[in-house]
Design an enzyme around this catalytic site. Structure first.
Site, mmCIF file in Angstrom:
data_model
loop_
_atom_site.group_PDB
_atom_site.id
_atom_site.type_symbol
_atom_site.label_atom_id
_atom_site.label_comp_id
_atom_site.label_asym_id
_atom_site.label_seq_id
_atom_site.Cartn_x
_atom_site.Cartn_y
_atom_site.Cartn_z
ATOM 1 C CG ASP A 29 -2.025 1.000 1.122
ATOM 2 O OD1 ASP A 29 -2.391 1.388 -0.013
ATOM 3 O OD2 ASP A 29 -2.531 1.436 2.177
ATOM 4 C CG ASN A 57 -7.915 -1.750 -5.193
ATOM 5 O OD1 ASN A 57 -7.023 -2.586 -4.998
ATOM 6 N ND2 ASN A 57 -8.131 -0.773 -4.315
HETATM 7 C C1 IPE Z 1 -5.535 -2.545 -0.230
HETATM 8 O O1 IPE Z 1 -5.162 -1.217 -0.335
HETATM 9 C C2 IPE Z 1 -5.491 -3.214 -1.568
HETATM 10 C C3 IPE Z 1 -4.173 -3.380 -2.173
HETATM 11 C C4 IPE Z 1 -3.025 -3.005 -1.658
HETATM 12 C C5 IPE Z 1 -4.165 -4.014 -3.462
HETATM 13 P P1 IPE Z 1 -6.226 -0.048 -0.549
HETATM 14 O O2 IPE Z 1 -5.444 1.191 -0.713
HETATM 15 O O3 IPE Z 1 -7.156 -0.403 -1.632
HETATM 16 O O4 IPE Z 1 -7.030 -0.063 0.831
HETATM 17 P P2 IPE Z 1 -7.840 1.098 1.546
HETATM 18 O O5 IPE Z 1 -8.801 1.636 0.544
HETATM 19 O O6 IPE Z 1 -6.859 2.131 1.988
HETATM 20 O O7 IPE Z 1 -8.486 0.451 2.716
HETATM 21 C C1 IPE Z 2 -1.532 0.218 -3.346
HETATM 22 O O1 IPE Z 2 -1.270 1.574 -3.390
HETATM 23 C C2 IPE Z 2 -1.771 -0.375 -4.708
HETATM 24 C C3 IPE Z 2 -3.186 -0.713 -4.983
HETATM 25 C C4 IPE Z 2 -4.166 -0.592 -4.132
HETATM 26 C C5 IPE Z 2 -3.466 -1.254 -6.283
HETATM 27 P P1 IPE Z 2 -2.444 2.622 -3.457
HETATM 28 O O2 IPE Z 2 -2.819 2.847 -4.869
HETATM 29 O O3 IPE Z 2 -3.566 2.211 -2.565
HETATM 30 O O4 IPE Z 2 -1.749 3.910 -2.885
HETATM 31 P P2 IPE Z 2 -2.349 4.910 -1.805
HETATM 32 O O5 IPE Z 2 -2.717 4.068 -0.614
HETATM 33 O O6 IPE Z 2 -3.538 5.561 -2.422
HETATM 34 O O7 IPE Z 2 -1.236 5.842 -1.523
HETATM 35 MG MG MG Z 3 -3.957 2.472 -0.621
#
Ligand code: IPE
Ligand code: IPE
Ligand code: MG
Length: 256
Positions: A20, A68
């Site tokens: 993340d 997502n």
């Molecule tokens: C969890 O991260 C999913 C992945 C890392 C693929 P998110 O960024 O989607 O989670 P939330 O929305 O902060 O809970």
């Molecule tokens: C994790 O990074 C990757 C996916 C969820 C696909 P994020 O895209 O959630 O990055 P932040 O959390 O918004 O910074």
């Molecule tokens: Mg994230």
């Protein structure tokens, strides 16, 4: 943090990572969010190599959640294309390293056919490798996984009294996946976000402020060092001699 500081006899067999913070990493550098996803590739492969070096048997990474899809279409498109691209460019390397690739998640019609085909190619190419399993959670949701398992149980016509925890566990996306010993989440969020809900019941959780694109094998080793200081009890009491407080708890409970 270097591997030498770890107890190599007590390396967690299964490490699960919520990769993340890619978007915020990019935005804090004035870059589009997608550049953060791009930068996450190096982190992933460094962690895979680092895990291989210390004998982790199973690594599961959260690449795309069932939630997502709610992101802007451009970002979703990028993530679908980027995952295809990584599979094409790097499957041979994973194969050479002796990594067996698996996927967990829903194979629904939202996942492009070409990506499903590349997933299947990577699975087939690496199926006989045995150094480590890399499970990629794609279009994965822990609740969806349990729903899908329940559907399979109902389809099998099982009676309520036949259903045990094993009944569900055997119908998860990858019944061979061991329960994670350690779950790592980067970028300062302290939640599971629907990752491996069933298996995480007794996993040790480790949260770090480091954003995924900056995470490297040394950060993995630091997480494992912290894990090795923890005491896993699984609802039992601490073993004898674990320390005065634990010993007195054990004594007062009459656990022998
Ligand atoms: C969890 O991260 C999913 C992945 C890392 C693929 P998110 O960024 O989607 O989670 P939330 O929305 O902060 O809970
Ligand atoms: C994790 O990074 C990757 C996916 C969820 C696909 P994020 O895209 O959630 O990055 P932040 O959390 O918004 O910074
Ligand atoms: Mg994230």
């Amino acid at each position: 943090m270097i591997a030498a500081a770890l107890d190599l006899e007590r390396v967690p067999a299964h490490v699960a990572c919520v990769m993340d913070g890619n978007g915020r990493w990019a935005q804090s550098r004035g870059l589009p969010r997608t550049e953060g996803h791009r930068a996450g590739e190096e982190a992933l492969f460094d962690v895979v190599e680092g895990a291989l070096d210390i004998g982790v048997e199973w690594l599961t990474v959260y690449a795309f959640s069932t939630e997502n899809w709610r992101r802007p279409a451009d970002e979703v498109r990028f993530l679908l294309d980027f995952n295809e691209d990584i599979l094409l460019r790097r499957r041979d390397e994973l194969h050479q390293w002796g990594v067996r690739v698996r996927f967990v998640g829903r194979r629904d019609q939202r996942v492009p056919k070409r990506l499903l085909g590349l997933m299947d190619d990577a699975i087939r190419l690496t199926e006989h490798n045995s150094r480590m399993t890399l499970a990629i959670a794609f279009n994965y949701g822990g609740r969806a996984e349990i729903v899908d398992a329940v559907r399979a149980v109902v389809s099998a016509g099982m009676r309520p009294e036949q259903i045990t925890e094993r009944t569900i566990a055997r119908r998860l996306y990858d019944p061979e996946m061991p329960e994670p010993d350690l779950m790592i989440r980067t970028s300062g969020e302290s939640r599971t976000s629907n990752f491996l809900l069933w298996g995480l019941a007794y996993s040790e959780l480790y949260f770090t402020d480091t954003a995924w694109p900056d995470f490297r094998r040394g950060d993995l080793y630091e997480a494992i060092r912290v894990y090795q200081e923890r005491e896993r009890r699984f609802g039992r009491l601490a073993p004898n001699g674990a320390g005065p407080s634990n010993a007195s708890v054990a004594a007062s409970n009459g656990d022998g």
